[in-house]
Design a protein around this motif. Structure first.
Motif, PDB file in Angstrom:
ATOM      1  N   ARG A 178       0.819  -1.214   0.000  1.00  0.00           N
ATOM      2  CA  ARG A 178       0.000   0.000   0.000  1.00  0.00           C
ATOM      3  C   ARG A 178       0.853   1.265   0.000  1.00  0.00           C
ATOM      4  O   ARG A 178       0.455   2.301  -0.541  1.00  0.00           O
ATOM      5  N   VAL A 179       2.018   1.182   0.625  1.00  0.00           N
ATOM      6  CA  VAL A 179       2.947   2.319   0.669  1.00  0.00           C
ATOM      7  C   VAL A 179       4.308   1.823   0.201  1.00  0.00           C
ATOM      8  O   VAL A 179       4.816   0.817   0.701  1.00  0.00           O
ATOM      9  N   ASP A 180       4.915   2.512  -0.767  1.00  0.00           N
ATOM     10  CA  ASP A 180       6.206   2.050  -1.292  1.00  0.00           C
ATOM     11  C   ASP A 180       7.363   2.606  -0.469  1.00  0.00           C
ATOM     12  O   ASP A 180       7.170   3.313   0.533  1.00  0.00           O
ATOM     13  N   ALA A 181       8.574   2.282  -0.887  1.00  0.00           N
ATOM     14  CA  ALA A 181       9.771   2.682  -0.138  1.00  0.00           C
ATOM     15  C   ALA A 181       9.928   4.191  -0.053  1.00  0.00           C
ATOM     16  O   ALA A 181      10.578   4.711   0.860  1.00  0.00           O
ATOM     17  N   SER A 182       9.332   4.911  -1.003  1.00  0.00           N
ATOM     18  CA  SER A 182       9.413   6.381  -1.005  1.00  0.00           C
ATOM     19  C   SER A 182       8.330   7.021  -0.153  1.00  0.00           C
ATOM     20  O   SER A 182       8.276   8.247  -0.042  1.00  0.00           O
ATOM     21  N   GLY A 183       7.464   6.187   0.430  1.00  0.00           N
ATOM     22  CA  GLY A 183       6.377   6.728   1.235  1.00  0.00           C
ATOM     23  C   GLY A 183       5.170   7.138   0.424  1.00  0.00           C
ATOM     24  O   GLY A 183       4.308   7.874   0.927  1.00  0.00           O
ATOM     25  N   ASP A 184       5.083   6.675  -0.817  1.00  0.00           N
ATOM     26  CA  ASP A 184       3.947   7.025  -1.671  1.00  0.00           C
ATOM     27  C   ASP A 184       2.837   5.990  -1.539  1.00  0.00           C
ATOM     28  O   ASP A 184       3.082   4.784  -1.488  1.00  0.00           O
ATOM     29  N   LEU A 185       1.612   6.488  -1.499  1.00  0.00           N
ATOM     30  CA  LEU A 185       0.427   5.660  -1.368  1.00  0.00           C
ATOM     31  C   LEU A 185       0.032   5.093  -2.716  1.00  0.00           C
ATOM     32  O   LEU A 185       0.076   5.789  -3.734  1.00  0.00           O
ATOM     33  N   HIS A 186      -0.363   3.794  -2.724  1.00  0.00           N
ATOM     34  CA  HIS A 186      -0.814   3.159  -3.961  1.00  0.00           C
ATOM     35  C   HIS A 186      -2.199   2.575  -3.754  1.00  0.00           C
ATOM     36  O   HIS A 186      -2.466   1.934  -2.731  1.00  0.00           O
TER      37      HIS A 186
ATOM     38  N   GLN B  94     -10.376  18.644 -12.887  1.00  0.00           N
ATOM     39  CA  GLN B  94     -11.137  19.467 -11.934  1.00  0.00           C
ATOM     40  C   GLN B  94     -11.481  18.662 -10.674  1.00  0.00           C
ATOM     41  O   GLN B  94     -11.372  19.163  -9.552  1.00  0.00           O
ATOM     42  N   HIS B  95     -11.885  17.414 -10.868  1.00  0.00           N
ATOM     43  CA  HIS B  95     -12.229  16.575  -9.715  1.00  0.00           C
ATOM     44  C   HIS B  95     -10.998  16.293  -8.855  1.00  0.00           C
ATOM     45  O   HIS B  95     -11.067  16.310  -7.617  1.00  0.00           O
ATOM     46  N   PHE B  96      -9.872  16.033  -9.510  1.00  0.00           N
ATOM     47  CA  PHE B  96      -8.664  15.759  -8.742  1.00  0.00           C
ATOM     48  C   PHE B  96      -8.210  16.986  -7.950  1.00  0.00           C
ATOM     49  O   PHE B  96      -7.701  16.870  -6.834  1.00  0.00           O
ATOM     50  N   HIS B  97      -8.405  18.176  -8.532  1.00  0.00           N
ATOM     51  CA  HIS B  97      -8.062  19.397  -7.794  1.00  0.00           C
ATOM     52  C   HIS B  97      -8.971  19.569  -6.578  1.00  0.00           C
ATOM     53  O   HIS B  97      -8.526  20.033  -5.515  1.00  0.00           O
ATOM     54  N   ALA B  98     -10.233  19.191  -6.725  1.00  0.00           N
ATOM     55  CA  ALA B  98     -11.145  19.236  -5.577  1.00  0.00           C
ATOM     56  C   ALA B  98     -10.689  18.246  -4.507  1.00  0.00           C
ATOM     57  O   ALA B  98     -10.726  18.543  -3.308  1.00  0.00           O
ATOM     58  N   ALA B  99     -10.229  17.072  -4.933  1.00  0.00           N
ATOM     59  CA  ALA B  99      -9.722  16.076  -3.990  1.00  0.00           C
ATOM     60  C   ALA B  99      -8.465  16.574  -3.291  1.00  0.00           C
ATOM     61  O   ALA B  99      -8.262  16.335  -2.094  1.00  0.00           O
ATOM     62  N   LEU B 100      -7.617  17.277  -4.043  1.00  0.00           N
ATOM     63  CA  LEU B 100      -6.359  17.780  -3.482  1.00  0.00           C
ATOM     64  C   LEU B 100      -6.618  18.705  -2.302  1.00  0.00           C
ATOM     65  O   LEU B 100      -5.882  18.688  -1.312  1.00  0.00           O
ATOM     66  N   ALA B 101      -7.678  19.495  -2.397  1.00  0.00           N
ATOM     67  CA  ALA B 101      -8.006  20.435  -1.322  1.00  0.00           C
ATOM     68  C   ALA B 101      -8.491  19.722  -0.063  1.00  0.00           C
ATOM     69  O   ALA B 101      -8.500  20.317   1.020  1.00  0.00           O
ATOM     70  N   LEU B 102      -8.877  18.460  -0.201  1.00  0.00           N
ATOM     71  CA  LEU B 102      -9.415  17.712   0.939  1.00  0.00           C
ATOM     72  C   LEU B 102      -8.409  16.738   1.552  1.00  0.00           C
ATOM     73  O   LEU B 102      -8.717  16.085   2.549  1.00  0.00           O
ATOM     74  N   THR B 103      -7.216  16.619   0.952  1.00  0.00           N
ATOM     75  CA  THR B 103      -6.258  15.630   1.438  1.00  0.00           C
ATOM     76  C   THR B 103      -5.878  15.901   2.891  1.00  0.00           C
ATOM     77  O   THR B 103      -5.830  17.051   3.332  1.00  0.00           O
ATOM     78  N   ARG B 104      -5.582  14.807   3.616  1.00  0.00           N
ATOM     79  CA  ARG B 104      -5.352  14.900   5.058  1.00  0.00           C
ATOM     80  C   ARG B 104      -3.922  14.570   5.459  1.00  0.00           C
ATOM     81  O   ARG B 104      -3.590  14.613   6.652  1.00  0.00           O
ATOM     82  N   SER B 105      -3.075  14.206   4.492  1.00  0.00           N
ATOM     83  CA  SER B 105      -1.698  13.847   4.817  1.00  0.00           C
ATOM     84  C   SER B 105      -0.832  14.056   3.581  1.00  0.00           C
ATOM     85  O   SER B 105      -1.347  14.127   2.456  1.00  0.00           O
ATOM     86  N   PRO B 106       0.478  14.179   3.760  1.00  0.00           N
ATOM     87  CA  PRO B 106       1.375  14.288   2.601  1.00  0.00           C
ATOM     88  C   PRO B 106       1.243  13.105   1.653  1.00  0.00           C
ATOM     89  O   PRO B 106       1.355  13.262   0.436  1.00  0.00           O
ATOM     90  N   MET B 107       1.012  11.904   2.185  1.00  0.00           N
ATOM     91  CA  MET B 107       0.828  10.715   1.345  1.00  0.00           C
ATOM     92  C   MET B 107      -0.350  10.893   0.393  1.00  0.00           C
ATOM     93  O   MET B 107      -0.250  10.630  -0.808  1.00  0.00           O
ATOM     94  N   GLU B 108      -1.480  11.303   0.965  1.00  0.00           N
ATOM     95  CA  GLU B 108      -2.675  11.489   0.142  1.00  0.00           C
ATOM     96  C   GLU B 108      -2.442  12.584  -0.891  1.00  0.00           C
ATOM     97  O   GLU B 108      -2.862  12.455  -2.052  1.00  0.00           O
ATOM     98  N   ARG B 109      -1.757  13.651  -0.465  1.00  0.00           N
ATOM     99  CA  ARG B 109      -1.517  14.767  -1.378  1.00  0.00           C
ATOM    100  C   ARG B 109      -0.667  14.317  -2.574  1.00  0.00           C
ATOM    101  O   ARG B 109      -0.986  14.619  -3.726  1.00  0.00           O
TER     102      ARG B 109
END
Length: 425
Positions: A256-264, A393-408
């Motif tokens: 779910r999270v790779d070595a770089s800390g990115d969410l999949h 546009q939808h992804f930009h709306a999601a970006l404003a709601l992210t709760r952690s650096p991973m999600e962002r």
């Protein structure tokens, strides 16, 4: 109990603190919970002093347990005329002839495991709201500090401190740990299930500002669910199904999270990284849970996770089966999040346009207003439908709601994907 004051391994503190508090509370009584916590803190402070000069012992867990046990005997000898201790132990703690043997027996491996179960059931007192139950489990059984519990709940330290203090007052009113043979055992078992489900979800899908995945929360839920599954009284079909669900989801954590800390997302994870041992255990528990007429939400969710675990890739997944299971889950536990996941299954089984239609027809969309993966799902399906500008546009709306650096970072990667399809987006 503040783990920050202890300079050795956090995992050791978390694992041993809950076991020690449970055993000591069995001896002292729930009304003396603060005393039990003080004895545990003393044991860890003593470890700091001794281990600094002698080094960490070969078996640090046994050392800590022995220290807490001897400290408990000292407390009982000193204060047994001034305090009342666990009423169910009666004269065993009043007589010098029986005191030491009784404490030794109560610190036995099986006794401690039973006491952890009793403490879990006590934390899930019916007079406590669910957030307070989970907060108590985290703080008492999992060794989390007030600050860490506050982080898990996206709350302030003072608010969590008050919540835990109020909850402890409720526990103190009973004056003894929950009796696992009591008549209301089955009623409280469902509350325990819910608390562990929430605990695991907080780790797996949590809104922590530091990370979208809290592996330590998932690990504690997995450990406590294992206690339930191993206990003859608690290992009901629903318990086994919950254990299966937690195992099967926990198996995905390495991918779910790779070595770089990115969410999949599930669809893009490298399934070779999934924990095969946990997958096997989850499948075993799911098979064992298939007894009796009861079908719970845990059975259905575990069955969905099992279908994913059995597939070598997203393309090989039996999406028709998953869609059917989501239909069943919606009947048992209707919610916008379940409906959203069902729409994703529709998109995989049919096509993205059908998935979008399902989302537009959903009820309770306003309850997903702050959930970043609602607009992210819209963006994903619009992108797959060949409309990158709308997806952007939808992804930009999601970006404003992210709760952690991973999600962002996850959403930013999807925005980049939109630009690859449409540089003007």
């Amino acid at each position: 109990m503040e783990p920050a004051a202890v300079e050795f391994d956090d995992h050791l503190f978390r694992h041993e603190a809950g076991r020690m508090v449970a055993a000591l509370t069995r001896i002292f009584g729930v009304h003396n919970l603060a005393l039990a916590e003080d004895v545990v803190q003393d044991a860890f402070c003593r470890a700091l002093e001794v281990w600094k000069f002698r080094g960490v012992p070969e078996n640090p867990s046994a050392w800590l347990m022995a220290t807490a046990k001897h400290r408990a005997i000292d407390v009982l000898r000193r204060e047994r005329t001034a305090r009342t201790f666990a009423p169910e132990l009666g004269r065993m703690l009043e007589s010098e002839w029986t005191l030491v043997p009784a404490v030794h027996e109560l610190f036995g491996a099986h006794a401690i495991e039973d006491d952890e179960l009793r403490m879990m059931f006590s934390c899930c007192h019916p007079r406590l709201p669910e957030p307070a139950q989970v907060a108590l489990i985290l703080h008492i059984l999992c060794g989390f500090s007030v600050a860490e519990v506050a982080g898990a709940f996206l709350s302030t330290n003072s608010a969590i401190e008050k919540r835990i203090a109020r909850a402890k007052k409720v526990l103190a009113g009973s004056r003894k740990l929950f009796d696992l043979t009591a008549a209301d055992f089955s009623a409280r078992l469902s509350v325990v299930h819910r608390a562990l489900y929430l605990l695991f979800n907080e780790g797996y899908h949590g809104a922590s500002a530091e990370s979208a995945v809290r592996v330590e929360l998932c690990g504690e839920a997995l450990r406590l669910a294992g206690l339930l599954c191993r206990n003859p009284l608690a290992s009901t079909p629903a318990t086994l199904a919950l254990g299966a669900l937690i195992c099967l989801h926990a198996a995905r954590l390495p991918g779910r999270v790779d070595a770089s800390g990115d969410l999949h997302s599930l669809l893009e994870q490298d399934r070779s990284q999934w924990d095969a041992r946990l997958v096997t255990e989850g499948q075993r528990l799911l098979d064992l849970s298939a007894t009796g007429p009861e079908l719970t939400e845990y059975h259905v969710e575990a069955a969905i996770a099992s279908v994913h675990a059995s597939a070598h890739s997203a393309e090989d997944t039996d999406w028709e089966r998953i869609l059917s299971l989501y239909d069943t889950l919606l009947k048992i536990r209707p919610s916008p999040v379940v409906a959203l996941n069902r729409a994703i299954a529709v998109a995989q089984y049919r096509d993205p346009e059908r998935g979008l239609e399902e989302i537009r027809a959903m009820k309770g969309l306003d309850r997903l207003a702050a959930y970043p993966f609602y607009p992210a799902t819209l963006g994903e399906l619009e992108l797959r439908s060949g409309r990158p500008e709308i997806a952007h546009q939808h992804f930009h709306a999601a970006l404003a709601l992210t709760r952690s650096p991973m999600e962002r970072r996850f959403i930013e990667r999807r925005i980049a994907a939109c630009l690859l399809h449409d540089p003007t987006a």
